[in-house]
Write a protein that holds these residues in place. Sequence first.
Motif, PDB file in Angstrom:
ATOM      1  N   ALA A 294      40.359  42.185  29.715  1.00  0.00           N
ATOM      2  CA  ALA A 294      40.948  43.327  30.423  1.00  0.00           C
ATOM      3  C   ALA A 294      42.440  43.422  30.151  1.00  0.00           C
ATOM      4  O   ALA A 294      42.985  44.514  29.944  1.00  0.00           O
ATOM      5  CB  ALA A 294      40.678  43.202  31.915  1.00  0.00           C
ATOM      6  N   ARG A 295      43.119  42.282  30.128  1.00  0.00           N
ATOM      7  CA  ARG A 295      44.561  42.287  29.837  1.00  0.00           C
ATOM      8  C   ARG A 295      44.843  42.757  28.418  1.00  0.00           C
ATOM      9  O   ARG A 295      45.868  43.395  28.155  1.00  0.00           O
ATOM     10  CB  ARG A 295      45.157  40.894  30.046  1.00  0.00           C
ATOM     11  N   ASP A 296      43.938  42.456  27.498  1.00  0.00           N
ATOM     12  CA  ASP A 296      44.125  42.823  26.097  1.00  0.00           C
ATOM     13  C   ASP A 296      43.619  44.224  25.765  1.00  0.00           C
ATOM     14  O   ASP A 296      43.851  44.724  24.661  1.00  0.00           O
ATOM     15  CB  ASP A 296      43.415  41.824  25.184  1.00  0.00           C
ATOM     16  N   SER A 297      42.927  44.865  26.713  1.00  0.00           N
ATOM     17  CA  SER A 297      42.321  46.167  26.444  1.00  0.00           C
ATOM     18  C   SER A 297      43.385  47.230  26.178  1.00  0.00           C
ATOM     19  O   SER A 297      44.412  47.288  26.862  1.00  0.00           O
ATOM     20  CB  SER A 297      41.460  46.603  27.634  1.00  0.00           C
ATOM     21  N   ARG A 298      43.124  48.072  25.197  1.00  0.00           N
ATOM     22  CA  ARG A 298      44.017  49.178  24.879  1.00  0.00           C
ATOM     23  C   ARG A 298      43.502  50.495  25.435  1.00  0.00           C
ATOM     24  O   ARG A 298      44.076  51.557  25.134  1.00  0.00           O
ATOM     25  CB  ARG A 298      44.203  49.268  23.361  1.00  0.00           C
TER      26      ARG A 298
ATOM     27  N   ALA B 140      42.037  48.131  32.372  1.00  0.00           N
ATOM     28  CA  ALA B 140      43.432  47.840  32.702  1.00  0.00           C
ATOM     29  C   ALA B 140      43.923  48.631  33.910  1.00  0.00           C
ATOM     30  O   ALA B 140      44.851  48.195  34.603  1.00  0.00           O
ATOM     31  CB  ALA B 140      44.320  48.140  31.495  1.00  0.00           C
ATOM     32  N   SER B 141      43.297  49.783  34.181  1.00  0.00           N
ATOM     33  CA  SER B 141      43.718  50.605  35.317  1.00  0.00           C
ATOM     34  C   SER B 141      43.376  49.973  36.660  1.00  0.00           C
ATOM     35  O   SER B 141      43.880  50.417  37.697  1.00  0.00           O
ATOM     36  CB  SER B 141      43.051  51.987  35.225  1.00  0.00           C
ATOM     37  N   TYR B 142      42.537  48.944  36.650  1.00  0.00           N
ATOM     38  CA  TYR B 142      42.007  48.403  37.914  1.00  0.00           C
ATOM     39  C   TYR B 142      42.306  46.914  38.084  1.00  0.00           C
ATOM     40  O   TYR B 142      41.647  46.231  38.856  1.00  0.00           O
ATOM     41  CB  TYR B 142      40.499  48.663  37.967  1.00  0.00           C
ATOM     42  N   LEU B 143      43.320  46.443  37.381  1.00  0.00           N
ATOM     43  CA  LEU B 143      43.693  45.025  37.471  1.00  0.00           C
ATOM     44  C   LEU B 143      44.654  44.734  38.623  1.00  0.00           C
ATOM     45  O   LEU B 143      44.727  43.595  39.094  1.00  0.00           O
ATOM     46  CB  LEU B 143      44.350  44.583  36.166  1.00  0.00           C
ATOM     47  N   PHE B 144      45.368  45.738  39.064  1.00  0.00           N
ATOM     48  CA  PHE B 144      46.509  45.485  39.931  1.00  0.00           C
ATOM     49  C   PHE B 144      46.301  46.056  41.335  1.00  0.00           C
ATOM     50  O   PHE B 144      45.431  46.901  41.548  1.00  0.00           O
ATOM     51  CB  PHE B 144      47.771  46.070  39.296  1.00  0.00           C
ATOM     52  N   PRO B 145      47.099  45.607  42.301  1.00  0.00           N
ATOM     53  CA  PRO B 145      47.017  46.166  43.656  1.00  0.00           C
ATOM     54  C   PRO B 145      47.275  47.674  43.620  1.00  0.00           C
ATOM     55  O   PRO B 145      47.931  48.196  42.710  1.00  0.00           O
ATOM     56  CB  PRO B 145      48.121  45.431  44.417  1.00  0.00           C
ATOM     57  N   SER B 146      46.771  48.372  44.626  1.00  0.00           N
ATOM     58  CA  SER B 146      46.978  49.805  44.756  1.00  0.00           C
ATOM     59  C   SER B 146      47.538  50.085  46.147  1.00  0.00           C
ATOM     60  O   SER B 146      47.569  49.181  47.001  1.00  0.00           O
ATOM     61  CB  SER B 146      45.657  50.550  44.531  1.00  0.00           C
TER      62      SER B 146
END
Length: 303
Positions: free
Chosen positions: A113-117, A125-131
């Motif tokens: 996911a971190r490496d996804s372009r 990558a849009s859903y890795l972080f807090p919202s």
Amino acid sequence: MSEADFPSRMLYDIAHITRFDYGAHVKFARCNLRLEPIDWPGQRLESYMLRVSPAGRTTPARAEAGLANVTRLTVDEPVRRLTIESIARICVDRLVPAPMAGDPTLAEIAAMARDSRDITAAGPASYLFPSPLIPLDREIAAYCAADLDPQRNALEAGIELARRIQRDFEFDTAATLVDTPPHEAFAKRRGVCQDFAQIMLTGLRAAGLPAAYASGYIRTIPPPGQERLVGADATHAWVLLWCGPQRGWIGLDPTNGIWMASDHIVVAVGRDYAEIAPVDGVVLGSGAQEMDVSVDVAPVTDG
């Protein structure tokens, strides 16, 4: 009967009716409607109709975030009542997932996911972080970490966490509100589907995993010998965990401790509820507002 015993292909008629009663005439309203189910693997929209009465103009709009079909509703004449009817027929053909030996581990998923372009709304990558509505929380992260050993099979870990939340938390419609933050529901150990999904999402993202908020419907299965209650259904929320490019997004329902399968209908996907709320917007008026929502998910038996 186990979850895997239900048929994979189901046809549903869905009626989602929202009624607003205003204490005084509303002079103007502009709302975003996210009621038409999106295209998603395992489901196909057969037909759709949106009705607004007694007044209102609808136009297609672009989703500002998340994956949703957005319709802009404008009401520019005085009304005291407003009814929005969303009518859909949808075919769902989705098997119950099962962990397999070749599945990636949680550590591998996090790295991929971190490496996804892929920076689209469907990319991990849009859903890795807090919202905004699902921030990081140390207590929730520690609770979820018990099931999230980085070397575990991703699907195995995901369903075990969903089932533990289902066991440890009590479903209680009076315990929380739509804007209750995850840490409050977690402290109470009770809430509704939105709360359980947000708690699970908090833990998954804290572990560096791509996890999305899914909104839609779930078929109500009545107890043996009882009639299905029309109107007993409601909008539902659950979790999508990205499990690599081969597996894609896998649905996990912590309210029921089950996989997303033929009983789940995806309407919209986002980072949290704010991105995919069924109805939101601006209303200009001076009186109080009452809203009533009814949802009916009826299996079509005649094909």
